[in-house]
Design a protein around this motif. Structure first.
Motif, PDB file in Angstrom:
ATOM      1  N   LEU A 250       0.823  -1.208   0.000  1.00  0.00           N
ATOM      2  CA  LEU A 250       0.000   0.000   0.000  1.00  0.00           C
ATOM      3  C   LEU A 250       0.858   1.259   0.000  1.00  0.00           C
ATOM      4  O   LEU A 250       0.654   2.165  -0.817  1.00  0.00           O
ATOM      5  CB  LEU A 250      -0.952   0.013   1.198  1.00  0.00           C
ATOM      6  CG  LEU A 250      -1.857   1.251   1.290  1.00  0.00           C
ATOM      7  CD1 LEU A 250      -2.724   1.387   0.041  1.00  0.00           C
ATOM      8  CD2 LEU A 250      -2.731   1.191   2.540  1.00  0.00           C
ATOM      9  N   GLY A 251       1.817   1.349   0.916  1.00  0.00           N
ATOM     10  CA  GLY A 251       2.655   2.534   0.973  1.00  0.00           C
ATOM     11  C   GLY A 251       3.429   2.754  -0.317  1.00  0.00           C
ATOM     12  O   GLY A 251       3.573   3.884  -0.800  1.00  0.00           O
ATOM     13  N   HIS A 252       3.905   1.667  -0.901  1.00  0.00           N
ATOM     14  CA  HIS A 252       4.615   1.726  -2.178  1.00  0.00           C
ATOM     15  C   HIS A 252       3.706   2.298  -3.267  1.00  0.00           C
ATOM     16  O   HIS A 252       4.091   3.193  -4.028  1.00  0.00           O
ATOM     17  CB  HIS A 252       5.087   0.312  -2.528  1.00  0.00           C
ATOM     18  CG  HIS A 252       5.561   0.130  -3.920  1.00  0.00           C
ATOM     19  ND1 HIS A 252       5.133  -0.916  -4.715  1.00  0.00           N
ATOM     20  CD2 HIS A 252       6.414   0.847  -4.674  1.00  0.00           C
ATOM     21  CE1 HIS A 252       5.709  -0.818  -5.900  1.00  0.00           C
ATOM     22  NE2 HIS A 252       6.490   0.225  -5.904  1.00  0.00           N
ATOM     23  N   GLY A 253       2.467   1.810  -3.339  1.00  0.00           N
ATOM     24  CA  GLY A 253       1.540   2.289  -4.359  1.00  0.00           C
ATOM     25  C   GLY A 253       1.152   3.735  -4.153  1.00  0.00           C
ATOM     26  O   GLY A 253       1.083   4.529  -5.105  1.00  0.00           O
ATOM     27  N   LEU A 254       0.876   4.116  -2.894  1.00  0.00           N
ATOM     28  CA  LEU A 254       0.502   5.501  -2.604  1.00  0.00           C
ATOM     29  C   LEU A 254       1.637   6.457  -2.941  1.00  0.00           C
ATOM     30  O   LEU A 254       1.409   7.573  -3.425  1.00  0.00           O
ATOM     31  CB  LEU A 254       0.115   5.645  -1.134  1.00  0.00           C
ATOM     32  CG  LEU A 254      -1.251   5.088  -0.742  1.00  0.00           C
ATOM     33  CD1 LEU A 254      -1.418   5.100   0.776  1.00  0.00           C
ATOM     34  CD2 LEU A 254      -2.380   5.878  -1.401  1.00  0.00           C
ATOM     35  N   ALA A 255       2.871   6.047  -2.661  1.00  0.00           N
ATOM     36  CA  ALA A 255       4.010   6.902  -2.969  1.00  0.00           C
ATOM     37  C   ALA A 255       4.106   7.168  -4.469  1.00  0.00           C
ATOM     38  O   ALA A 255       4.308   8.309  -4.910  1.00  0.00           O
ATOM     39  CB  ALA A 255       5.291   6.258  -2.455  1.00  0.00           C
ATOM     40  N   ARG A 256       3.937   6.118  -5.267  1.00  0.00           N
ATOM     41  CA  ARG A 256       4.019   6.289  -6.719  1.00  0.00           C
ATOM     42  C   ARG A 256       2.843   7.120  -7.238  1.00  0.00           C
ATOM     43  O   ARG A 256       3.005   7.962  -8.133  1.00  0.00           O
ATOM     44  CB  ARG A 256       4.070   4.930  -7.404  1.00  0.00           C
ATOM     45  CG  ARG A 256       5.382   4.186  -7.144  1.00  0.00           C
ATOM     46  CD  ARG A 256       5.507   2.940  -7.984  1.00  0.00           C
ATOM     47  NE  ARG A 256       6.770   2.263  -7.729  1.00  0.00           N
ATOM     48  CZ  ARG A 256       7.932   2.573  -8.297  1.00  0.00           C
ATOM     49  NH1 ARG A 256       7.987   3.583  -9.147  1.00  0.00           N
ATOM     50  NH2 ARG A 256       9.027   1.901  -8.023  1.00  0.00           N
TER      51      ARG A 256
END
Length: 284
Positions: A250-256
């Motif tokens: 989730l954090g990876h996707g939100l960052a991108r």
């Protein structure tokens, strides 16, 4: 992390979320705007995170039924606090540090929303009472997902409008239906009917619109015959792998998603997919 909450404290707290607690401990959470279908705007988005935190912190309830109101689950959008869409131009609509901070706040609420749904510590029955074309991960995190015959799922808020589908769509759809189907669904903006969603494994039952909530109550009253600790620990058992998937991605996707929005913030496009290259002449 959620904190201890009680029904009397949160039942009237949220203008877009109504709560009814049955005598036998079943909590009905209904999304709405002024008693009709929910208009998905920034306030209802942020309040949903807080509302689920309250539900997750209520140790007196035995089961949650989560649903929408009226014609659809959440297919009406109003992205500004007053329920209107911002004016064009789309490109460079929120330049500079102020825009970045606003995007970061939305990403924070998004993360809290999805984590708080997974922190609900009792079985959750989701009733998708009609079209759902944004944040479909919320009902799909239920342990049982029912859908009305006129319901469909679609992610029109991300890739079709020029955004990275990183706010949990990339997690839940891959988790439930497989990576290949998920990629196709997210890239094309496919409108997935309730029946197709059942065939894909995302929905358990498809029923006539006037029967779907009654079926949820029928299932709920059967489930709560089990001891309270059995209900809680079974939900924890079922959410463990999904929590792990969200923790990893989730954090990876939100960052991108957040980073890419600095280049193009497509509010002026409303709910419609881009009909030209992102850097062509502004929307009119």
């Amino acid at each position: 992390m959620v904190k201890r909450a009680r029904y009397e404290d949160y039942k009237d707290r949220y203008p877009n979320y109504s709560f009814e607690l049955s005598d036998d401990g079943i909590l009905l959470m209904r999304c709405h705007t002024d008693g009709g279908s929910l208009v998905w705007d920034w306030k209802s988005h942020d309040d949903m995170a807080d509302a689920f935190a309250d539900v997750a912190g209520d140790r007196e309830i035995k089961l949650l039924i989560h649903t929408g109101t009226g014609a659809n689950y959440n297919a009406d959008w109003g992205l500004m606090p007053d329920g209107t869409l911002p004016d064009p131009p789309v490109y460079d609509a929120m330049p500079g540090l102020r825009g970045l901070h606003k995007l970061d706040e939305k990403a924070w609420y998004n993360r809290q929303l999805q984590q708080n749904v997974l922190e609900v510590d009792v079985p959750m029955i989701s009733v998708v009472n009609g079209p759902c074309n944004i944040h479909s991960e919320v009902p799909l995190m239920g342990d049982i997902v029912l859908a009305s015959e006129d319901a469909y799922f679609q992610d029109v808020s991300h890739f079709p409008r020029g955004q990275v589908p990183g706010d949990g769509q990339h997690v839940i759809w891959s988790f439930l239906v497989g990576h290949n189907r998920a990629r196709y669904f997210l890239l094309t903006g496919k409108k997935l009917s309730a029946q197709e969603a059942k065939e894909w494994g995302a929905v358990n039952e498809v029923l006539p619109k006037d029967q779907v909530l009654d079926r949820a109550w029928e299932l709920a009253r059967e489930l709560i015959k089990r001891p309270p600790m059995v209900l809680r620990y079974t939900r924890q058992l079922f959410t463990q792998n999904l929590k792990r998937a969200y923790l990893e991605e989730l954090g990876h996707g939100l960052a991108r998603e957040t980073y890419a929005q600095q280049e193009f913030f497509p509010f002026g496009g409303g709910m419609e997919p881009l009909d030209r290259a992102w850097n062509d002449k502004p929307w009119s």
